[in-house]
Design an enzyme around this catalytic site. Structure first.
Site, PDB file in Angstrom:
ATOM      1  N   TYR A   1       0.861  -1.195   0.000  1.00 23.21           N
ATOM      2  CA  TYR A   1       0.000   0.000   0.000  1.00 23.21           C
ATOM      3  C   TYR A   1       0.894   1.240   0.000  1.00 23.21           C
ATOM      4  CZ  TYR A   1      -3.184   3.649   1.637  1.00 23.21           C
ATOM      5  OH  TYR A   1      -3.913   4.812   1.745  1.00 23.21           O
TER       6      TYR A   1
ATOM      7  N   GLU B   1      -3.418   7.739  -3.789  1.00 24.13           N
ATOM      8  CA  GLU B   1      -3.491   6.474  -3.056  1.00 24.13           C
ATOM      9  C   GLU B   1      -3.369   5.298  -4.026  1.00 24.13           C
ATOM     10  OE1 GLU B   1      -6.184   4.648   0.497  1.00 24.13           O
ATOM     11  OE2 GLU B   1      -7.272   5.270  -1.304  1.00 24.13           O
TER      12      GLU B   1
END
Length: 406
Positions: free
Chosen positions: A122, A210
């Site tokens: 991530y 993101e």
């Protein structure tokens, strides 16, 4: 709640921006119809393909479509089934953990190459008040909700602030990649995309970038598999090409309409509509309504340049909200004079038609002239001098209307 809007792009649009800056991404194609999806699937190698619905919300893979209860907005399928799956997605409404019960319209699907992921990470960049600049956030675990990862193990989250003046160095990018669990050549490859993503963040005036997952593939590549990007509305004059990609179908129709008139409007779920000048006074008005046992139906700041046109637009928006049972106008005349606001309100009421109880409180510059305009208008307006009295009355009306409906 913050009274601002930030442009968000669909995944395929974000990936397109990334590609321009040298971020490593998979091969993709976009389709707006079943026929287009079926045709474009033929351009991909291999027997399988990934199909993803495009809505501005996270959790698509675990969501479902309202109309047919079809589970999942992300699937790995045989290319021969692209038309079948596209038909279950396009033109439907996807409900996820982030959309709420209303869901988001699914008008587009993204087709992407099928690849084998070895490791999922991530990565994100956002502005951080604590460090006073951009903050890179990473985790060795990706592909699922970052909130769930953080809740299960807070130590799994890596944070690295970046000096806004110095920017990101190659060494910082490599270190961040290593902290996320990339090793050797993969760390170097990930660092290239991390540096490029930081360049996207700063040069495109992003509020957030993101990536989930940021993946190492079995063939050795390190690519950005999924993206969610927000852009600062204040930079729209600099980022015209990006802002032209805005998909208003993903936004609240009333907020879209308000934006046309430069009204700072955010829809809420209460029964008392607020029309106020100044963000601070608007927040205070909403707080007082809540303290008095009421519930605001919106945040609406008409700003310091309200006129007949903007007041009329504001009235149309709040009166078209079926949840609104009372309207509270709270104006403090400073930059905006009370008489100018009063003239705009009277004209708006006459143009639109006053269909809901209206409570108004004026204070400040030219307040007496403003009150005179309201009193002589002949409109069924309840006028007050005191802030608390006006809010109390609006709450009482809202409550009474809700009881009558029950």
């Amino acid at each position: 709640m913050q009274p601002r809007r930030n442009l968000s792009l669909h995944e395929y649009q974000s990936l397109g921006v990334f590609q321009e800056f040298g971020v490593q991404t998979p091969k993709i194609a976009v389709a707006h119809s079943v026929a287009e999806a079926t045709e474009k699937a033929k351009g991909f190698d291999g027997a399988e393909i990934v199909i993803k619905t495009q809505v501005l919300a996270g959790g698509r893979g675990l969501g479902y479509f309202k109309e047919n209860n079809f589970q999942g907005g992300v699937h790995v399928i045989d290319k021969s089934k692209v038309g079948e799956y596209a038909d279950k997605m396009i033109g439907k409404t996807l409900i996820t953990k982030q959309t709420g019960a209303a869901g988001k319209p699914s008008n587009t699907v993204l087709l992407a190459e099928k690849f084998e992921i070895k490791n999922e990470k991530y990565f994100a960049i956002l502005m951080d008040r604590g460090s006073g600049g951009p903050l890179m956030i990473g985790s060795k675990t990706g592909g699922t909700s970052i909130e769930d990862i953080a809740a299960a193990d807070p130590t799994a989250i890596v944070k690295m602030p970046v000096d806004i003046m110095d920017g990101i160095s190659d060494a910082m990018a490599v270190k961040m990649a290593q902290e996320m669990g990339f090793e050797g050549k993969q760390a170097d490859a990930a660092a290239v995309s991390i540096s490029a993503l930081y360049k996207v963040f700063t040069e495109c005036d992003c509020t957030m970038v993101e990536i989930n997952p940021f993946a190492e593939l079995t063939d050795g590549r390190v690519i950005v598999c999924d993206a969610k990007v927000g852009f600062d509305d204040n930079a729209s004059f600099r980022q015209k090409a990006i802002f032209e990609k805005r998909d208003v179908s993903q936004e609240d129709p009333q907020e879209v309409e308000a934006k046309k008139f430069d009204l700072n409007y955010i829809k809420l779920d209460g029964s008392v509509a607020c029309m106020v000048n100044g963000a601070g006074l608007a927040m205070a008005t909403m707080d007082l309504l809540s303290l008095l046992g009421g519930s605001p139906a919106n945040f609406l700041d008409v700003g310091g340049s309200a006129n007949e046109e903007t007041c009329t637009a504001a009235f149309k928006i709040i009166q078209n909200d079926p949840n609104v049972k009372a309207i509270l106008i709270n104006i403090f005349g400073g930059i905006m004079r009370c008489d100018v606001v009063a003239e705009g309100v009277v004209a708006a009421c006459k143009n639109v038609g006053l269909t809901k109880p209206l409570v108004i409180r004026l204070e400040g510059t030219n307040v007496e002239q403003g009150k005179k305009i309201i009193n002589e208008s002949g409109l069924p307006v309840m006028a007050f001098d005191d802030f608390t009295e006006s809010a109390t009355k609006a709450v009482e009306i809202g409550r009474a209307s809700c009881r009558e409906r029950v």
